[in-house]
Structures are given as structure tokens and as C-alpha cells.
Write a protein that holds these residues in place. Structure first.
Motif, PDB file in Angstrom:
ATOM      1  N   PRO A 138       0.839  -1.213   0.000  1.00 40.08           N
ATOM      2  CA  PRO A 138       0.000   0.000   0.000  1.00 40.08           C
ATOM      3  C   PRO A 138       0.870   1.258   0.000  1.00 40.08           C
ATOM      4  O   PRO A 138       1.003   1.947   1.011  1.00 40.08           O
ATOM      5  N   THR A 139       1.468   1.527  -1.154  1.00 40.60           N
ATOM      6  CA  THR A 139       2.393   2.659  -1.268  1.00 40.60           C
ATOM      7  C   THR A 139       1.891   3.629  -2.333  1.00 40.60           C
ATOM      8  O   THR A 139       1.068   4.481  -2.054  1.00 40.60           O
ATOM      9  N   LEU A 140       2.353   3.499  -3.562  1.00 40.38           N
ATOM     10  CA  LEU A 140       2.053   4.489  -4.601  1.00 40.38           C
ATOM     11  C   LEU A 140       0.589   4.453  -5.051  1.00 40.38           C
ATOM     12  O   LEU A 140       0.022   3.389  -5.266  1.00 40.38           O
ATOM     13  N   PHE A 141       0.000   5.649  -5.212  1.00 41.84           N
ATOM     14  CA  PHE A 141      -1.312   5.764  -5.833  1.00 41.84           C
ATOM     15  C   PHE A 141      -1.320   6.998  -6.728  1.00 41.84           C
ATOM     16  O   PHE A 141      -0.335   7.736  -6.819  1.00 41.84           O
ATOM     17  N   TYR A 142      -2.447   7.226  -7.418  1.00 49.31           N
ATOM     18  CA  TYR A 142      -2.572   8.340  -8.358  1.00 49.31           C
ATOM     19  C   TYR A 142      -3.743   9.229  -7.967  1.00 49.31           C
ATOM     20  O   TYR A 142      -4.746   8.760  -7.428  1.00 49.31           O
ATOM     21  N   GLU A 143      -3.585  10.496  -8.259  1.00 46.25           N
ATOM     22  CA  GLU A 143      -4.671  11.457  -8.174  1.00 46.25           C
ATOM     23  C   GLU A 143      -4.999  11.912  -9.588  1.00 46.25           C
ATOM     24  O   GLU A 143      -4.097  12.210 -10.366  1.00 46.25           O
ATOM     25  N   ILE A 144      -6.269  11.949  -9.916  1.00 44.02           N
ATOM     26  CA  ILE A 144      -6.718  12.496 -11.192  1.00 44.02           C
ATOM     27  C   ILE A 144      -7.357  13.847 -10.883  1.00 44.02           C
ATOM     28  O   ILE A 144      -8.237  13.932 -10.020  1.00 44.02           O
ATOM     29  N   ILE A 145      -6.920  14.886 -11.575  1.00 45.40           N
ATOM     30  CA  ILE A 145      -7.352  16.238 -11.231  1.00 45.40           C
ATOM     31  C   ILE A 145      -7.709  17.023 -12.492  1.00 45.40           C
ATOM     32  O   ILE A 145      -7.060  16.886 -13.530  1.00 45.40           O
ATOM     33  N   GLN A 146      -8.785  17.781 -12.390  1.00 44.07           N
ATOM     34  CA  GLN A 146      -9.152  18.738 -13.433  1.00 44.07           C
ATOM     35  C   GLN A 146      -9.293  20.102 -12.782  1.00 44.07           C
ATOM     36  O   GLN A 146     -10.096  20.280 -11.859  1.00 44.07           O
ATOM     37  N   ARG A 147      -8.515  21.053 -13.239  1.00 47.49           N
ATOM     38  CA  ARG A 147      -8.551  22.394 -12.669  1.00 47.49           C
ATOM     39  C   ARG A 147      -9.446  23.290 -13.525  1.00 47.49           C
ATOM     40  O   ARG A 147      -9.235  23.415 -14.725  1.00 47.49           O
ATOM     41  N   LYS A 148     -10.405  23.908 -12.876  1.00 41.64           N
ATOM     42  CA  LYS A 148     -11.271  24.892 -13.534  1.00 41.64           C
ATOM     43  C   LYS A 148     -10.935  26.258 -12.930  1.00 41.64           C
ATOM     44  O   LYS A 148     -11.775  26.931 -12.340  1.00 41.64           O
ATOM     45  N   GLY A 149      -9.668  26.630 -13.047  1.00 43.43           N
ATOM     46  CA  GLY A 149      -9.182  27.898 -12.521  1.00 43.43           C
ATOM     47  C   GLY A 149      -8.461  27.790 -11.195  1.00 43.43           C
ATOM     48  O   GLY A 149      -7.584  28.595 -10.888  1.00 43.43           O
ATOM     49  N   ALA A 150      -8.821  26.815 -10.357  1.00 47.22           N
ATOM     50  CA  ALA A 150      -8.243  26.698  -9.017  1.00 47.22           C
ATOM     51  C   ALA A 150      -6.754  26.387  -9.083  1.00 47.22           C
ATOM     52  O   ALA A 150      -6.305  25.594  -9.916  1.00 47.22           O
ATOM     53  N   LYS A 151      -5.998  26.998  -8.190  1.00 47.07           N
ATOM     54  CA  LYS A 151      -4.552  26.758  -8.092  1.00 47.07           C
ATOM     55  C   LYS A 151      -4.197  25.941  -6.858  1.00 47.07           C
ATOM     56  O   LYS A 151      -3.039  25.610  -6.650  1.00 47.07           O
ATOM     57  N   SER A 152      -5.194  25.611  -6.033  1.00 49.19           N
ATOM     58  CA  SER A 152      -4.954  24.973  -4.744  1.00 49.19           C
ATOM     59  C   SER A 152      -4.938  23.447  -4.894  1.00 49.19           C
ATOM     60  O   SER A 152      -4.858  22.914  -6.002  1.00 49.19           O
ATOM     61  N   PHE A 153      -5.062  22.750  -3.747  1.00 45.64           N
ATOM     62  CA  PHE A 153      -4.884  21.297  -3.746  1.00 45.64           C
ATOM     63  C   PHE A 153      -6.049  20.553  -3.094  1.00 45.64           C
ATOM     64  O   PHE A 153      -5.907  19.427  -2.653  1.00 45.64           O
ATOM     65  N   GLY A 154      -7.215  21.207  -3.022  1.00 46.51           N
ATOM     66  CA  GLY A 154      -8.395  20.525  -2.531  1.00 46.51           C
ATOM     67  C   GLY A 154      -8.487  20.440  -1.022  1.00 46.51           C
ATOM     68  O   GLY A 154      -8.929  19.424  -0.475  1.00 46.51           O
ATOM     69  N   LYS A 155      -8.103  21.513  -0.339  1.00 46.91           N
ATOM     70  CA  LYS A 155      -8.124  21.519   1.124  1.00 46.91           C
ATOM     71  C   LYS A 155      -9.497  21.155   1.682  1.00 46.91           C
ATOM     72  O   LYS A 155      -9.604  20.453   2.689  1.00 46.91           O
ATOM     73  N   GLY A 156     -10.550  21.611   1.013  1.00 51.24           N
ATOM     74  CA  GLY A 156     -11.897  21.320   1.492  1.00 51.24           C
ATOM     75  C   GLY A 156     -12.277  19.859   1.402  1.00 51.24           C
ATOM     76  O   GLY A 156     -13.273  19.435   1.996  1.00 51.24           O
ATOM     77  N   ASN A 157     -11.490  19.065   0.660  1.00 50.97           N
ATOM     78  CA  ASN A 157     -11.769  17.635   0.515  1.00 50.97           C
ATOM     79  C   ASN A 157     -10.942  16.770   1.449  1.00 50.97           C
ATOM     80  O   ASN A 157     -11.104  15.537   1.461  1.00 50.97           O
ATOM     81  N   PHE A 158     -10.030  17.389   2.187  1.00 47.35           N
ATOM     82  CA  PHE A 158      -9.099  16.600   2.993  1.00 47.35           C
ATOM     83  C   PHE A 158      -9.820  15.685   3.978  1.00 47.35           C
ATOM     84  O   PHE A 158      -9.434  14.527   4.157  1.00 47.35           O
ATOM     85  N   GLN A 159     -10.866  16.190   4.628  1.00 48.11           N
ATOM     86  CA  GLN A 159     -11.563  15.393   5.638  1.00 48.11           C
ATOM     87  C   GLN A 159     -12.141  14.125   5.016  1.00 48.11           C
ATOM     88  O   GLN A 159     -11.916  13.007   5.504  1.00 48.11           O
ATOM     89  N   ALA A 160     -12.890  14.292   3.919  1.00 44.01           N
ATOM     90  CA  ALA A 160     -13.506  13.134   3.267  1.00 44.01           C
ATOM     91  C   ALA A 160     -12.443  12.192   2.715  1.00 44.01           C
ATOM     92  O   ALA A 160     -12.573  10.965   2.816  1.00 44.01           O
ATOM     93  N   LEU A 161     -11.385  12.761   2.139  1.00 43.47           N
ATOM     94  CA  LEU A 161     -10.322  11.940   1.579  1.00 43.47           C
ATOM     95  C   LEU A 161      -9.657  11.107   2.662  1.00 43.47           C
ATOM     96  O   LEU A 161      -9.445   9.896   2.495  1.00 43.47           O
ATOM     97  N   PHE A 162      -9.319  11.733   3.786  1.00 41.38           N
ATOM     98  CA  PHE A 162      -8.624  11.010   4.839  1.00 41.38           C
ATOM     99  C   PHE A 162      -9.512   9.931   5.455  1.00 41.38           C
ATOM    100  O   PHE A 162      -9.022   8.862   5.817  1.00 41.38           O
ATOM    101  N   GLU A 163     -10.792  10.218   5.587  1.00 49.78           N
ATOM    102  CA  GLU A 163     -11.683   9.197   6.122  1.00 49.78           C
ATOM    103  C   GLU A 163     -11.762   8.000   5.173  1.00 49.78           C
ATOM    104  O   GLU A 163     -11.822   6.850   5.623  1.00 49.78           O
ATOM    105  N   SER A 164     -11.722   8.256   3.863  1.00 51.39           N
ATOM    106  CA  SER A 164     -11.724   7.165   2.892  1.00 51.39           C
ATOM    107  C   SER A 164     -10.442   6.356   2.979  1.00 51.39           C
ATOM    108  O   SER A 164     -10.464   5.117   2.923  1.00 51.39           O
ATOM    109  N   ILE A 165      -9.313   7.053   3.112  1.00 52.41           N
ATOM    110  CA  ILE A 165      -8.028   6.360   3.234  1.00 52.41           C
ATOM    111  C   ILE A 165      -7.999   5.534   4.515  1.00 52.41           C
ATOM    112  O   ILE A 165      -7.524   4.389   4.529  1.00 52.41           O
TER     113      ILE A 165
END
Length: 384
Positions: A347-374
Motif C-alpha cells: 500500500p504505497t504508490l497511488f494516483y490522483e486524477i485532477i481537473q482544474r477549472k481555474g483553481a490553483k490549490s490542492f483541494g483543502k476542502g476535501n481533505f476530511q472526506a479523503l482522509f476518512e476514505s483512506i
């Protein structure tokens, strides 16, 4: 000038700040390629072609005069991957595989002058990995040099302005009858490195002082945490913003974080995930899922608050929910993102698929849901 006296593991002795933000003493034109050391390059190449939609580009092995390894080069958009397997049970590639399993060894950077890039970085304290040299064939010449970075990961500097061949000298064009179609991946958006406790500042300082990067954004354990786990991260970027390297370290928590799990199974620091960009994430994810790529589960309740948090978006929220695509907004726009499960047996390398519609950030608002999934996946593995 700052004294960059190096001690073991690049723990630099800091005296005074020398380089201001966005130094351009090391111009980087983009990511040239990423090389993985893998247990079976032929089968790994088939996986990346089938599941991710990469196309064949080049090959090196016994048939091309290479006696110690075989390498398959794949391309999609501006993304190039090399998958390399050793022939012998001894040697640096085999040693890397025994310790880490399949993983990223080389993050190669495209530069105008590989000799100067080596001089600029080693003179500032980088440990040499590969001295500057020139390789040639009938298609011209490529200049290459390299330095060590966190763990066993290295950066190569590739200067190819005088080369017209398929990839690099020593490689030949690779083509078979099996040609899966693209899934719409365009370029590498960022690559994340996991390092040990207390090492994030060491390596962010390395990228600042040695490579002229600057700290684009910092996330602490209040930004990236759940009830059980947490991590801290600094995003380092070069002057033109083409290269972004978030550096993660674990933070204290009730249970074992994703960074700690990675470090345990990878046996040290390394590249945790590669974020690849698309212009149509719904098409990309629907294709990748159809081809067998597994993604983290996003709870349906996540979408109950998206409209309030993100506002108006062009996409149908029900379609995003169907495919498990998350949304976040910053002052520049919004982004859509989703994360695969690990693509290796460890359980090491994984991929993120991202589409930017102007945003320059890294999805801070998704961190909670992402971490709970992980964490849910960690619990299934018995490693939380």
C-alpha cells in the motif's frame, strides 16, 4: 552566502536565509519523465496501457544491446513513464526492489542546460547521483546529470534540445498490435513525497536552497487530520510553477497515519502519489473504472454540502456523485479530483486524477472526506 554544510540524510546546518522566493538559477521546462523500478516491466507496461490508456513509445533491453535491464517507455499527453526491471538478482535496481517493492526511482526534469543544473545544485549542497555526461546516436545528443533527494529518490536533469530521436539514445521505437485508446490524461500536475517525522522542513529547505523552489502553501495537522490520524505538508514549487512537490510528514495521532503506513511498507521516504491532469475528468474516470482501476470510496453524504461549500459549478452533481469525484474551490476557481487505491501490492504508490477549472490549490476542502476514505482502506488492511 549561507553555509550549506551537509550531514547525513541532508540535515543541513542552517545559519542564515540566503535565497528569496522564486529563485530562477535553475530554469526547469517541465517534467521530462518518471522512472519506476518494477518487478516485471513487461506486465507493468501492459497494465498502464490497458488501465490508464498510455501508449507505447520506446524500448531498451537485450535486443538494443542493454545487458543488465529492460525498460519500456509509455506516453500519454505530456506524461512519460519508464518501467525498468533488472535482469540480475544483485545490483542497485534489484536492491531497490527488494527494499521498496515497485516504486518511483527517478523524477527527471527537463532543462536547457544539464551541466549547469548539476553545477548549480551540487554547489549549493546537493549530493551527486550522476555526473554530467553526453549520450549520442544518429539522432543527435542528450546531456544528462543527476542529484539525490529524499530517500532513494533522485532527480535527473535532461537536456534534449539537440536530439530528434524517439526518446533517448539506447532506445528504439516500440510498437505492437495492442493499442488501447487514451483516457485523456494530459500532464503531471504535482508529485508528492512522503518523508519521516521531523524531515518535512529539512526537505522543503533542500528544495528552496538547492533548487531555488519556494513554499507555495503549508498545511498543518489542523488542516489535514481526522479523529484518528494527521499529517503536515509543504508544497514546494519552482519559479514558473511547472513543477510542484508537496512534501508530507506524519503528525501525532491516535492511530497510524497514511504517511506512516507508506513509510513502513516502502521502508523509507519516497514518492507517495502522482497527480495527473485531465480536461474532462468525467470521461477519464468513467474510462479508467471501466478498465479496472479502483478508486477510493467517497461517502454519499459528502455531496450533501457541496453546493453550499463550492457554489455554482458546470458539472452535474449527480454525475460527480456517481463516479465519486470530489470538488473544491479557491479564490481562482474550482477543481475536481479523485484518488485511486494503491496500484502496487504494497500500500504505497497511488494516483490522483485532477481537473482544474481555474483553481490553483490542492483541494483543502476535501481533505476530511479523503482522509476518512483512506482510513477506511487502512482499517481493511489492518494497518490503521
Amino acid at each position: 552566502m549561507q553555509d550549506l554544510t551537509a550531514v547525513k540524510n541532508y540535515e543541513y546546518v542552517e545559519t542564515q536565509k540566503v535565497f528569496p522566493l522564486a529563485q530562477d538559477f535553475l530554469p526547469i521546462l517541465g517534467t521530462d519523465y518518471v522512472e519506476f523500478y518494477v518487478g516485471n516491466a513487461k506486465q507493468a507496461a501492459h497494465y498502464y496501457k490497458t488501465a490508464f490508456g498510455f501508449q507505447e513509445l520506446a524500448y531498451a533491453g537485450l535486443e538494443t544491446g542493454v545487458r543488465d535491464r529492460t525498460s519500456y517507455v509509455l506516453q500519454q499527453g505530456k506524461i512519460r513513464l519508464i518501467l525498468t526491471t533488472p535482469f540480475e538478482s544483485e545490483g542497485p535496481i534489484a536492491d531497490h526492489l527488494r527494499l521498496h517493492g515497485d516504486g518511483v526511482k527517478v523524477i527527471a526534469l527537463w532543462v536547457n542546460d544539464a551541466y549547469d543544473a548539476y553545477e548549480q545544485t551540487t554547489s549549493r549542497g546537493a549530493k551527486s547521483y550522476m555526473e554530467p555526461h553526453t549520450v549520442k546516436d544518429e539522432n543527435g545528443e542528450v546531456k544528462i546529470s543527476g542529484i539525490h533527494t529524499y530517500g532513494d529518490t533522485v532527480h535527473l536533469f535532461i537536456e534534449r534540445k539537440n536530439y530528434s530521436g524517439v526518446f533517448l539514445p539506447g532506445y528504439e521505437k516500440w510498437q505492437t498490435e495492442y493499442q488501447p485508446t487514451s483516457t485523456g490524461l494530459k500532464y503531471i500536475d504535482h508529485m508528492v513525497g512522503n518523508v519521516g517525522l521531523g524531515e518535512m522542513n529539512v526537505w522543503s529547505k533542500f528544495y528552496a536552497d538547492v533548487m531555488g523552489f519556494f513554499n507555495l502553501v503549508t498545511f498543518d495537522d489542523k488542516d489535514i487530520s481526522t479523529e484518528y490520524t494527521a499529517l503536515m505538508s509543504k508544497v514546494m514549487t519552482n519559479g514558473n510553477g511547472y513543477i510542484k512537490f508537496p512534501i508530507n510528514e506524519p503528525a501525532p495521532g491516535k492511530k497510524k497515519s497514511q504517511v506512516e503506513e507508506y513509510l513502513d511498507f516502502y521502508k523509507g521516504p519516497g514518492c507517495q502519489h502522482i497527480a495527473v491532469a485531465t480536461d474532462d475528468i468525467i470521461f477519464t474516470i468513467s474510462e479508467m473504472r471501466r478498465r479496472g482501476v479502483e478508486f477510493l470510496y467517497v461517502p454519499g453524504t459528502y455531496y450533501d454540502t457541496v453546493k453550499e461549500r463550492v457554489g455554482i459549478i458546470e458539472e452535474d452533481l449527480e454525475v460527480l456523485k456517481k463516479w465519486g469525484i470530489m470538488v473544491d474551490r479557491d479564490e481562482e476557481g474550482y477543481l475536481l479530483q479523485i484518488f485511486t487505491k494503491p496500484v502496487e501490492d504494497r500500500p504505497t504508490l497511488f494516483y490522483e486524477i485532477i481537473q482544474r477549472k481555474g483553481a490553483k490549490s490542492f483541494g483543502k476542502g476535501n481533505f476530511q472526506a479523503l482522509f476518512e476514505s483512506i482510513e477506511a482502506e487502512q482499517a481493511r488492511r489492518g494497518t490503521l
